[in-house]
Design a protein around this motif. Structure first.
Motif: not given
Length: 180
Positions: A1-23
């Motif tokens: 896998m190339e780094i751009d593919d790894l980054i795309d997969a990671l961003i997909e897993r991480e999702g968008g904006y979050a501000n969890h009170p326990s984080d």
């Protein structure tokens, strides 16, 4: 896998904006914390962090700086694991896991010297990885090394939840989405 593919997969897993009170990381977008975005020069609202800015941060701070690109020349699978772990726990933690695993797998220094678990991928770590993969075989050695990295990662997640009960909110997801 190339780094751009790894980054795309990671961003997909991480999702968008979050501000969890326990984080403790506070507001994040695409898995990038506000502190990391600011250190990288981003000054806008975290909700508005552009995807390409997040990708640039991941590539620079979580791939090139910790030298996971050099690991990828030897084992793409190990480098991908280090990248994902580094994005979640910090690159130095991921590099330390590699150093600890390689030292534990050196057959009491018969194959190569123990490594100092300093969290930096340098010549000694890369040489130990080369020797390990040569002696144990690329496929089998890689598989065993990945299991060792997963074991260290899983133990750390459980320890984080034990030490700070608020982290229990994240433990299931960490184990489900980050291990194996």
């Amino acid at each position: 896998m190339e780094i751009d593919d790894l980054i795309d997969a990671l961003i997909e897993r991480e999702g968008g904006y979050a501000n969890h009170p326990s984080d403790r990381g506070g507001p994040t977008k695409y898995g990038i914390t506000e502190a990391v975005a600011r250190a990288h020069g981003y000054a806008g609202a975290m909700r508005d962090l552009p995807r390409d800015e997040a990708a640039a941060i991941y590539k620079r701070l979580y791939w090139l700086r910790p030298r996971f690109d050099q690991v990828a020349k030897r084992s793409g699978a190990v480098a991908a694991e280090l990248f994902d772990t580094g994005a979640n726990m910090g690159p130095a933690v991921a590099a330390t896991f590699l150093q600890r695993a390689l030292s534990a797998l050196n057959r009491d220094r018969k194959d190569y010297a123990d490594l100092v678990p300093d969290g930096r991928i340098g010549a000694a770590t890369l040489a130990a990885l080369d020797t390990f993969l040569q002696l144990r075989g690329k496929t089998t050695g890689e598989s065993v090394l990945l299991r060792a990295l997963d074991a260290l990662q899983g133990e750390r997640y459980i320890r984080l939840a034990e030490r700070r009960p608020a982290n229990e909110a994240f433990l299931y997801g960490w184990l489900a989405n980050r291990i194996g």
